[in-house]
Design a protein around this motif. Structure first.
Motif, PDB file in Angstrom:
ATOM      1  N   LYS A 162      51.728  78.162 -19.997  1.00  0.00           N
ATOM      2  CA  LYS A 162      51.368  76.772 -19.940  1.00  0.00           C
ATOM      3  C   LYS A 162      51.733  76.880 -20.935  1.00  0.00           C
ATOM      4  CE  LYS A 162      47.580  73.582 -18.958  1.00  0.00           C
ATOM      5  NZ  LYS A 162      46.061  72.622 -19.091  1.00  0.00           N
ATOM      6  N   ILE A 163      52.178  75.135 -21.843  1.00  0.00           N
ATOM      7  CA  ILE A 163      52.346  74.882 -22.331  1.00  0.00           C
ATOM      8  C   ILE A 163      51.584  74.076 -23.004  1.00  0.00           C
ATOM      9  CG2 ILE A 163      53.859  73.506 -24.098  1.00  0.00           C
ATOM     10  CD1 ILE A 163      56.263  74.602 -22.268  1.00  0.00           C
ATOM     11  N   VAL A 164      51.115  74.164 -24.837  1.00  0.00           N
ATOM     12  CA  VAL A 164      50.173  72.755 -24.161  1.00  0.00           C
ATOM     13  C   VAL A 164      50.910  72.834 -26.356  1.00  0.00           C
ATOM     14  CG1 VAL A 164      48.172  73.847 -23.434  1.00  0.00           C
ATOM     15  CG2 VAL A 164      48.922  75.295 -25.860  1.00  0.00           C
ATOM     16  N   ASN A 165      50.358  71.419 -26.970  1.00  0.00           N
ATOM     17  CA  ASN A 165      50.772  71.179 -27.270  1.00  0.00           C
ATOM     18  C   ASN A 165      48.883  69.920 -28.395  1.00  0.00           C
ATOM     19  OD1 ASN A 165      51.447  69.559 -29.737  1.00  0.00           O
ATOM     20  ND2 ASN A 165      53.154  67.997 -28.944  1.00  0.00           N
ATOM     21  N   ASN A 166      49.000  71.161 -29.467  1.00  0.00           N
ATOM     22  CA  ASN A 166      47.568  70.529 -30.269  1.00  0.00           C
ATOM     23  C   ASN A 166      48.153  70.622 -31.915  1.00  0.00           C
ATOM     24  OD1 ASN A 166      45.917  71.692 -28.307  1.00  0.00           O
ATOM     25  ND2 ASN A 166      46.196  73.754 -28.801  1.00  0.00           N
ATOM     26  N   TYR A 167      48.397  69.495 -31.615  1.00  0.00           N
ATOM     27  CA  TYR A 167      49.391  68.797 -32.982  1.00  0.00           C
ATOM     28  C   TYR A 167      47.890  67.736 -33.367  1.00  0.00           C
ATOM     29  CZ  TYR A 167      51.537  66.196 -36.537  1.00  0.00           C
ATOM     30  OH  TYR A 167      51.951  64.479 -37.584  1.00  0.00           O
ATOM     31  N   VAL A 168      47.683  67.546 -34.415  1.00  0.00           N
ATOM     32  CA  VAL A 168      46.757  66.939 -35.162  1.00  0.00           C
ATOM     33  C   VAL A 168      47.832  66.162 -36.873  1.00  0.00           C
ATOM     34  CG1 VAL A 168      44.719  66.620 -36.646  1.00  0.00           C
ATOM     35  CG2 VAL A 168      45.317  67.380 -34.373  1.00  0.00           C
ATOM     36  N   PRO A 169      47.504  65.196 -37.144  1.00  0.00           N
ATOM     37  CA  PRO A 169      48.292  64.744 -37.674  1.00  0.00           C
ATOM     38  C   PRO A 169      48.123  64.960 -39.682  1.00  0.00           C
ATOM     39  CG  PRO A 169      48.357  61.826 -37.048  1.00  0.00           C
ATOM     40  CD  PRO A 169      47.632  63.921 -36.381  1.00  0.00           C
ATOM     41  N   PRO A 170      48.155  65.727 -40.439  1.00  0.00           N
ATOM     42  CA  PRO A 170      47.565  65.908 -41.454  1.00  0.00           C
ATOM     43  C   PRO A 170      47.135  65.390 -42.188  1.00  0.00           C
ATOM     44  CG  PRO A 170      50.171  66.061 -42.075  1.00  0.00           C
ATOM     45  CD  PRO A 170      49.692  65.292 -40.673  1.00  0.00           C
ATOM     46  N   VAL A 171      46.299  66.284 -43.138  1.00  0.00           N
ATOM     47  CA  VAL A 171      45.827  64.831 -43.618  1.00  0.00           C
ATOM     48  C   VAL A 171      45.907  64.742 -44.963  1.00  0.00           C
ATOM     49  CG1 VAL A 171      42.788  65.107 -45.233  1.00  0.00           C
ATOM     50  CG2 VAL A 171      42.989  65.817 -42.635  1.00  0.00           C
ATOM     51  N   PRO A 172      45.706  63.935 -45.572  1.00  0.00           N
ATOM     52  CA  PRO A 172      46.411  63.347 -47.302  1.00  0.00           C
ATOM     53  C   PRO A 172      45.860  64.630 -48.137  1.00  0.00           C
ATOM     54  CG  PRO A 172      46.118  61.396 -45.681  1.00  0.00           C
ATOM     55  CD  PRO A 172      45.193  62.201 -45.536  1.00  0.00           C
ATOM     56  N   THR A 173      47.053  65.099 -49.255  1.00  0.00           N
ATOM     57  CA  THR A 173      46.750  66.986 -49.370  1.00  0.00           C
ATOM     58  C   THR A 173      46.240  65.983 -51.108  1.00  0.00           C
ATOM     59  OG1 THR A 173      48.696  67.417 -48.879  1.00  0.00           O
ATOM     60  CG2 THR A 173      46.663  67.925 -48.442  1.00  0.00           C
ATOM     61  N   ALA A 174      47.066  64.791 -51.741  1.00  0.00           N
ATOM     62  CA  ALA A 174      47.248  64.147 -52.502  1.00  0.00           C
ATOM     63  C   ALA A 174      45.762  64.512 -53.672  1.00  0.00           C
ATOM     64  CB  ALA A 174      47.882  63.089 -52.985  1.00  0.00           C
ATOM     65  N   PRO A 175      46.610  65.061 -54.556  1.00  0.00           N
ATOM     66  CA  PRO A 175      44.591  65.107 -55.949  1.00  0.00           C
ATOM     67  C   PRO A 175      44.088  63.622 -55.816  1.00  0.00           C
ATOM     68  CG  PRO A 175      46.726  66.036 -56.859  1.00  0.00           C
ATOM     69  CD  PRO A 175      46.992  65.235 -55.563  1.00  0.00           C
ATOM     70  N   SER A 176      45.152  62.593 -54.787  1.00  0.00           N
ATOM     71  CA  SER A 176      43.995  60.888 -55.499  1.00  0.00           C
ATOM     72  C   SER A 176      43.635  60.844 -54.496  1.00  0.00           C
ATOM     73  CB  SER A 176      44.856  60.282 -56.264  1.00  0.00           C
ATOM     74  OG  SER A 176      46.079  60.556 -55.604  1.00  0.00           O
ATOM     75  N   ALA A 177      43.586  61.553 -53.050  1.00  0.00           N
ATOM     76  CA  ALA A 177      43.037  61.070 -51.552  1.00  0.00           C
ATOM     77  C   ALA A 177      41.721  60.095 -51.951  1.00  0.00           C
ATOM     78  CB  ALA A 177      43.446  62.787 -50.677  1.00  0.00           C
ATOM     79  N   GLY A 178      40.496  61.142 -53.001  1.00  0.00           N
ATOM     80  CA  GLY A 178      39.746  60.477 -52.239  1.00  0.00           C
ATOM     81  C   GLY A 178      39.772  59.165 -53.068  1.00  0.00           C
ATOM     82  N   VAL A 179      40.716  58.808 -53.738  1.00  0.00           N
ATOM     83  CA  VAL A 179      40.833  57.265 -54.455  1.00  0.00           C
ATOM     84  C   VAL A 179      40.665  55.834 -53.402  1.00  0.00           C
ATOM     85  CG1 VAL A 179      41.642  55.516 -55.742  1.00  0.00           C
ATOM     86  CG2 VAL A 179      41.798  57.423 -55.923  1.00  0.00           C
ATOM     87  N   GLU A 180      39.244  54.688 -53.128  1.00  0.00           N
ATOM     88  CA  GLU A 180      39.961  53.302 -52.567  1.00  0.00           C
ATOM     89  C   GLU A 180      40.470  52.750 -53.621  1.00  0.00           C
ATOM     90  OE1 GLU A 180      38.063  54.049 -49.237  1.00  0.00           O
ATOM     91  OE2 GLU A 180      37.691  56.252 -49.909  1.00  0.00           O
ATOM     92  N   GLU A 181      40.507  51.821 -52.429  1.00  0.00           N
ATOM     93  CA  GLU A 181      41.455  50.776 -53.415  1.00  0.00           C
ATOM     94  C   GLU A 181      40.054  50.136 -54.365  1.00  0.00           C
ATOM     95  OE1 GLU A 181      42.133  47.864 -50.153  1.00  0.00           O
ATOM     96  OE2 GLU A 181      42.490  49.415 -48.662  1.00  0.00           O
ATOM     97  N   GLU A 182      39.612  49.605 -54.526  1.00  0.00           N
ATOM     98  CA  GLU A 182      38.060  49.356 -55.046  1.00  0.00           C
ATOM     99  C   GLU A 182      38.644  50.096 -56.510  1.00  0.00           C
ATOM    100  OE1 GLU A 182      37.400  49.925 -52.101  1.00  0.00           O
ATOM    101  OE2 GLU A 182      37.210  48.251 -51.220  1.00  0.00           O
ATOM    102  N   ASP A 183      39.043  51.774 -56.390  1.00  0.00           N
ATOM    103  CA  ASP A 183      38.614  52.029 -57.555  1.00  0.00           C
ATOM    104  C   ASP A 183      39.731  51.862 -58.315  1.00  0.00           C
ATOM    105  OD1 ASP A 183      36.304  53.811 -56.827  1.00  0.00           O
ATOM    106  OD2 ASP A 183      37.717  55.322 -55.486  1.00  0.00           O
ATOM    107  N   LEU A 184      40.893  51.708 -57.538  1.00  0.00           N
ATOM    108  CA  LEU A 184      41.886  51.439 -58.347  1.00  0.00           C
ATOM    109  C   LEU A 184      41.530  50.152 -59.374  1.00  0.00           C
ATOM    110  CD1 LEU A 184      44.636  51.307 -55.521  1.00  0.00           C
ATOM    111  CD2 LEU A 184      44.560  52.729 -57.289  1.00  0.00           C
ATOM    112  N   LEU A 185      40.796  49.321 -58.909  1.00  0.00           N
ATOM    113  CA  LEU A 185      40.696  47.688 -59.449  1.00  0.00           C
ATOM    114  C   LEU A 185      39.830  48.101 -60.672  1.00  0.00           C
ATOM    115  CD1 LEU A 185      41.407  45.363 -56.659  1.00  0.00           C
ATOM    116  CD2 LEU A 185      43.218  46.043 -58.300  1.00  0.00           C
TER     117      LEU A 185
END
Length: 264
Positions: free
Chosen positions: A4-27
């Motif tokens: 049986k063929i399955v597809n368990n693909y899940v979009p990758p979680v961003p791994t950039a060092p700044s991935a935790g930065v929020e819009e408010e933080d930029l300002l």
């Protein structure tokens, strides 16, 4: 044997060092700002113009303020315009801050007095320019995010901004550059002005990438054959241009320098 063929693909979680930065933080300005870019980022300067590494807390409000009156600037782009600073921050967070292959520069026209709110720049805020799709492994970077407001168009600003980035990308380290093998330019095929600007700088037209992009809803583009009513996202053809290290060493550098010397 039946498997049986399955597809368990899940979009990758961003791994950039700044991935935790929020819009408010930029300002909100802090003591340091992480540009999160694959190559070194440094100020670049000519006699008429300077490119300052983009700091969102200082420059996003200027960018939004100076582009909001001119929504036509974004006609051929897959993003914008930006009615609020928050909307500009959202774009920057997604396309620049969390993408180590992209960075922005603040364009400063040294021949004009500082714009309101830009006293520390040493001249008038004249838009932005950036690098994207930058790669050490492939030794290349793309000039992009060129957004110069109408009051600074058809002056020296665009030529000097592009020339400074080309010198940084293609000049060898001994001359202060990165010594990459390829500078690239992509333009909406409907944007003939952008294509001509690249060719004037010495870029060679290499290909037409047909249906290279699905545009966001509300952007004018091409309707695919068999267009279905209610389907979102018109299409875009993209012109691909390149300026490579052999072009640069065989007269490209001198051509760009001559352009810089001619424009007023």
């Amino acid at each position: 044997m039946h498997i049986k063929i399955v597809n368990n693909y899940v979009p990758p979680v961003p791994t950039a060092p700044s991935a935790g930065v929020e819009e408010e933080d930029l300002l909100h300005a802090g003591e340091t700002y992480d540009v999160n870019f694959v190559f070194p980022v440094k100020p670049l300067e000519s006699d008429k113009l300077s490119l300052v590494p983009f700091i969102p807390a200082l420059h996003l409000p200027l960018f939004q303020e100076h582009t909001a009156p001119y929504p036509e600037m974004f006609a051929y782009l897959p993003f914008g315009p930006f009615p609020t600073v928050s909307s500009a921050a959202s774009l920057y967070l997604k396309r620049v801050q969390n993408d180590p292959s992209s960075t922005w520069y603040c364009v400063v026209d040294k021949t004009r007095p500082p714009s309101p709110g830009s006293a520390g720049l040493g001249g008038a805020f004249a838009g932005i320019i950036g690098l994207l799709a930058a790669s050490r492994a492939q030794s290349q970077a793309e000039l992009g995010y060129l957004l110069i407001p109408p009051p600074f168009q058809r002056t020296h600003v665009t030529t000097h901004a592009c020339a400074l980035l080309l010198r940084y990308v293609l000049d060898p380290p001994a001359l202060g550059g990165l010594g990459l093998r390829r500078a690239q330019w992509k333009a909406n095929a409907m944007n003939e002005r952008s294509v001509r600007a690249a060719e004037r700088l010495g870029f060679r037209r290499e290909a037409l990438l047909r249906w290279a992009m699905v545009l966001p809803k509300g952007k004018e583009g091409l309707e695919p054959p068999g267009w279905e009513e209610g389907r979102e996202g018109e299409g875009r053809h993209t012109v691909l241009l390149g300026l490579c290290w052999d072009d640069w060493e065989e007269g490209g550098r001198e051509h760009v320098q001559a352009l810089m010397s001619r424009v007023q």
